[in-house]
Design a protein around this motif. Structure first.
Motif, mmCIF file in Angstrom:
data_model
loop_
_atom_site.group_PDB
_atom_site.id
_atom_site.type_symbol
_atom_site.label_atom_id
_atom_site.label_comp_id
_atom_site.label_asym_id
_atom_site.label_seq_id
_atom_site.Cartn_x
_atom_site.Cartn_y
_atom_site.Cartn_z
ATOM 1 N N MET A 1 5.538 -8.170 17.433
ATOM 2 C CA MET A 1 4.145 -7.791 17.619
ATOM 3 C C MET A 1 3.338 -8.172 16.399
ATOM 4 O O MET A 1 3.819 -8.192 15.297
ATOM 5 C CB MET A 1 4.060 -6.311 17.915
ATOM 6 C CG MET A 1 3.876 -5.465 16.748
ATOM 7 S SD MET A 1 3.590 -3.797 17.189
ATOM 8 C CE MET A 1 4.556 -3.523 18.675
ATOM 9 N N ILE A 3 -0.594 -8.357 14.226
ATOM 10 C CA ILE A 3 -1.823 -7.649 13.923
ATOM 11 C C ILE A 3 -2.933 -8.659 13.704
ATOM 12 O O ILE A 3 -2.688 -9.747 13.214
ATOM 13 C CB ILE A 3 -1.677 -6.813 12.639
ATOM 14 C CG1 ILE A 3 -0.281 -6.202 12.613
ATOM 15 C CG2 ILE A 3 -2.718 -5.751 12.564
ATOM 16 C CD1 ILE A 3 0.080 -5.665 11.285
ATOM 17 N N THR A 8 -7.082 -6.763 9.174
ATOM 18 C CA THR A 8 -6.190 -6.256 8.146
ATOM 19 C C THR A 8 -6.448 -6.949 6.823
ATOM 20 O O THR A 8 -6.254 -8.143 6.715
ATOM 21 C CB THR A 8 -4.721 -6.473 8.551
ATOM 22 O OG1 THR A 8 -4.520 -5.884 9.823
ATOM 23 C CG2 THR A 8 -3.805 -5.847 7.545
ATOM 24 N N LEU A 11 -3.501 -6.131 0.834
ATOM 25 C CA LEU A 11 -3.566 -5.199 -0.288
ATOM 26 C C LEU A 11 -2.496 -5.521 -1.321
ATOM 27 O O LEU A 11 -1.454 -6.079 -1.004
ATOM 28 C CB LEU A 11 -3.384 -3.764 0.213
ATOM 29 C CG LEU A 11 -4.427 -3.285 1.237
ATOM 30 C CD1 LEU A 11 -4.116 -1.860 1.675
ATOM 31 C CD2 LEU A 11 -5.823 -3.365 0.644
ATOM 32 N N THR A 13 -0.268 -4.022 -4.860
ATOM 33 C CA THR A 13 0.176 -2.844 -5.598
ATOM 34 C C THR A 13 -0.335 -2.940 -7.034
ATOM 35 O O THR A 13 -0.661 -4.026 -7.522
ATOM 36 C CB THR A 13 1.707 -2.762 -5.606
ATOM 37 O OG1 THR A 13 2.215 -3.884 -6.325
ATOM 38 C CG2 THR A 13 2.253 -2.761 -4.192
ATOM 39 N N THR A 42 -2.924 5.692 -0.924
ATOM 40 C CA THR A 42 -2.015 6.083 0.138
ATOM 41 C C THR A 42 -2.083 7.604 0.225
ATOM 42 O O THR A 42 -2.489 8.264 -0.731
ATOM 43 C CB THR A 42 -0.572 5.656 -0.181
ATOM 44 O OG1 THR A 42 -0.108 6.423 -1.288
ATOM 45 C CG2 THR A 42 -0.511 4.184 -0.508
ATOM 46 N N ARG A 48 -3.725 1.182 -3.902
ATOM 47 C CA ARG A 48 -3.573 -0.201 -3.416
ATOM 48 C C ARG A 48 -4.901 -0.888 -3.650
ATOM 49 O O ARG A 48 -5.964 -0.262 -3.560
ATOM 50 C CB ARG A 48 -3.228 -0.226 -1.918
ATOM 51 C CG ARG A 48 -1.911 0.443 -1.569
ATOM 52 C CD ARG A 48 -0.714 -0.466 -1.878
ATOM 53 N NE ARG A 48 0.081 0.115 -2.926
ATOM 54 C CZ ARG A 48 1.215 0.786 -2.743
ATOM 55 N NH1 ARG A 48 1.713 0.932 -1.550
ATOM 56 N NH2 ARG A 48 1.854 1.273 -3.762
ATOM 57 N N ARG A 50 -7.517 -4.365 -2.972
ATOM 58 C CA ARG A 50 -7.818 -5.500 -2.098
ATOM 59 C C ARG A 50 -7.595 -6.791 -2.867
ATOM 60 O O ARG A 50 -8.139 -6.974 -3.947
ATOM 61 C CB ARG A 50 -9.269 -5.444 -1.623
ATOM 62 C CG ARG A 50 -9.633 -4.184 -0.897
ATOM 63 C CD ARG A 50 -11.124 -4.222 -0.593
ATOM 64 N NE ARG A 50 -11.630 -2.900 -0.223
ATOM 65 C CZ ARG A 50 -11.600 -2.433 1.028
ATOM 66 N NH1 ARG A 50 -11.106 -3.178 1.967
ATOM 67 N NH2 ARG A 50 -12.050 -1.226 1.299
#
Lengths: 67, 67
Positions: A1, A3, A8, A11, A13, A42, A48, A50
């Motif tokens: 599947m 997205i 979306t 992101l 760390t 989170t 996180r 961009r």
DNA sequence: ACTCAATTGGGTAATTAGGGTG
DNA sequence: CATGTCCTAATTACCCAATTGA
């Protein structure tokens, strides 16, 4: 599947951003706390960032030798 | 919000939610177990998440950079 | 009934948050 | 004023094998 890529955002760390700027992850955290960079938390409290914003910021801080 | 097209709530898999927050799918499972996010269980025990709730949660935890 | 990707569970490293200091 | 380091507690990531979903 799969997205929808448009829906979306990619992101990063804190560690990845820190490596990109060659700074300590703690420093990236301070940037976020100071509002100098947008952050997404989170539910557990970790941040996180961009990827697009990080790149933009990196570009903006980049000073080039005058052409 | 203006109109509700349907009573059909779009559900998301742990993998999709994990991709949105840039975390491990197992982490999303922990959020559900901790009650930080609502979850629907399939008869087989797999979790599904409400798309609207995930989006609302993500939005609430997002902070923009100022200036 | 079969395949194949995804999710589940438990257990253990690695990363991060936060405060205080140099 | 910004950054780096030390500390502890919390959160998250990766390992496995077995089950579920489409």
């Amino acid at each position: 599947m799969t997205i929808a890529p448009e829906a979306t955002e990619r992101l990063m760390t804190p560690g990845e951003v820190a490596a990109m700027f060659r700074v300590d992850p703690k420093t990236v955290t301070r940037w976020a706390a100071a509002g100098r960079i947008g952050s997404i938390r989170t539910p557990g409290g970790h941040r996180r960032f961009r990827e697009s914003e990080v790149r933009t910021l990196l570009d903006g801080l980049t000073s080039e030798a005058h052409a």
